[in-house]
Write an enzyme that holds these catalytic residues in place. Structure first.
Site, PDB file in Angstrom:
ATOM      1  CE  LYS A  97      36.407  60.737  37.751  1.00 51.00           C
ATOM      2  NZ  LYS A  97      36.495  61.872  36.832  1.00 51.00           N
ATOM      3  CD  GLU A 162      39.986  47.778  39.387  1.00 55.49           C
ATOM      4  OE1 GLU A 162      39.384  48.717  38.755  1.00 55.49           O
ATOM      5  OE2 GLU A 162      41.194  48.182  39.986  1.00 55.49           O
ATOM      6  CB  ILE A 164      39.903  46.587  33.254  1.00 59.37           C
ATOM      7  CG1 ILE A 164      40.853  45.906  32.219  1.00 59.37           C
ATOM      8  CG2 ILE A 164      40.550  48.315  33.513  1.00 59.37           C
ATOM      9  CD1 ILE A 164      40.585  46.295  30.816  1.00 59.37           C
ATOM     10  CG  ASP A 166      46.467  45.875  32.790  1.00 61.21           C
ATOM     11  OD1 ASP A 166      47.113  46.056  34.077  1.00 61.21           O
ATOM     12  OD2 ASP A 166      46.134  47.074  32.064  1.00 61.21           O
ATOM     13  N   GLY A 168      47.891  43.483  37.404  1.00 57.63           N
ATOM     14  CA  GLY A 168      47.631  43.164  39.055  1.00 57.63           C
ATOM     15  C   GLY A 168      48.112  44.243  39.693  1.00 57.63           C
ATOM     16  CE  LYS A 169      52.821  47.681  37.556  1.00 56.22           C
ATOM     17  NZ  LYS A 169      53.753  48.627  36.928  1.00 56.22           N
ATOM     18  CB  VAL A 216      38.522  47.810  25.761  1.00 51.23           C
ATOM     19  CG1 VAL A 216      38.929  46.888  24.676  1.00 51.23           C
ATOM     20  CG2 VAL A 216      38.916  47.276  27.306  1.00 51.23           C
TER      21      VAL A 216
HETATM   22  N1  HPA Z   1      40.832  50.608  29.170  1.00 50.32           N
HETATM   23  C1  HPA Z   1      40.622  51.723  30.056  1.00 50.32           C
HETATM   24  N2  HPA Z   1      41.233  51.735  31.098  1.00 50.32           N
HETATM   25  C2  HPA Z   1      42.081  50.866  31.664  1.00 50.32           C
HETATM   26  C3  HPA Z   1      42.330  49.818  30.593  1.00 50.32           C
HETATM   27  C4  HPA Z   1      41.702  49.597  29.170  1.00 50.32           C
HETATM   28  O1  HPA Z   1      42.069  48.930  28.261  1.00 50.32           O
HETATM   29  N3  HPA Z   1      43.492  48.944  31.035  1.00 50.32           N
HETATM   30  C5  HPA Z   1      43.691  49.469  32.127  1.00 50.32           C
HETATM   31  N4  HPA Z   1      42.861  50.620  32.568  1.00 50.32           N
END
Ligand code: HPA
Ligand code: MG
Length: 246
Positions: A97, A162, A164, A166, A168-169, A216
């Site tokens: 979402k 997308e 976010i 991190d 990358g998985k 965040v």
């Molecule tokens: N916030 C919300 N969803 C997330 C985050 C984040 O920092 N990292 C991976 N999914």
């Protein structure tokens, strides 16, 4: 005498301006498209300086990226994307979402750029739902919820949107899945990438902001489904983490 001095001043100014870089060096190093890099020391803006839903009072620490800045950056991303995939049709694959706001605002800009350039490109938007976070921790298993059959991607220029990324998985697993449906091209855009150990270096193709390793919320990013109704991207507080913990 004065004339000569003025001319000299102009010359010096021009030389100086040429030496002045208008982009931060670190923005150029990773990719030519660049990204806004938010440093570890950045505390965010005081909540007092902006408006936000009253029920989140105490649940966030600061306004990390104001909504207006997000919008301005998305406009730039849309231009980069259009430079690469203009004159073609785009199949946008929105990752729900968290990606819904980014996707919506990005597609509006893409369409506006297309209109102003008199290019009538066809933009289709499809949705896929992924879930891999519980509280503020990534869970091992990636769940693809909803439409698993992505055969409509065959032969298309696909733009995965997308919110976010991190490690990358998640995005790598999704990419593998998407590629089994044999699209013509796949590009990935992420509004945020997080500086974590083992962060992805070359993925995504278009990045809005690179942020420190902090959790965040806002602009559709959630913590256990809360905070999606916050416009700014904010750092969650310890109070907020406790209040909405499952
Ligand atoms: N916030 C919300 N969803 C997330 C985050 C984040 O920092 N990292 C991976 N999914
Ligand atoms: Mg989430």
């Amino acid at each position: 005498g004065l004339q000569v001095l003025l001319i000299l001043k102009r010359v010096v100014t021009i030389i100086f301006l040429k030496k002045t870089r208008l982009v931060a060096p670190e923005m150029e190093s990773r990719s030519t498209k660049g990204r806004v890099v938010i440093k570890d020391e950045w505390p965010g803006y005081s909540l007092k300086l902006f408006t936000y839903p009253e029920h989140y009072h105490e649940d966030v620490e600061s306004v990390y990226i104001p909504h207006g800045v997000i919008m301005d950056r998305i406009e730039r991303l849309a231009r980069h994307i259009m430079e690469d995939i203009s004159d073609q049709n785009i199949m946008v694959l929105c990752v729900l979402k968290g990606g819904y706001k980014f996707c919506c605002d990005l597609v509006e800009h893409i369409k506006a750029i297309g209109r102003s350039a008199d290019k009538y490109l066809e933009t289709r938007v499809e949705f896929i739902r992924l879930k891999s976070y519980l509280n503020d921790q990534s869970t091992e298993d990636l769940q693809i919820i909803g439409s698993q059959d992505l055969s409509f991607l065959r032969g298309k220029n696909v733009l995965i949107v997308e919110a976010i990324v991190d490690t990358g998985k998640t995005i790598n697993a999704l990419l593998k899945h998407v590629e089994t449906f044999e699209p013509k091209m796949v590009k990935v855009t992420a509004l945020l990438v997080k500086r974590v150990p083992n962060m992805v270096e070359n993925l995504p193709d278009y990045v809005g902001f690179e942020i420190p390793n902090r959790f965040v919320v806002g602009y559709a990013l959630d913590y256990n489904e809360y905070f999606r109704d916050l416009n700014h991207i904010c750092v969650i507080s310890e109070v907020g983490k406790k209040k909405y913990k499952i």
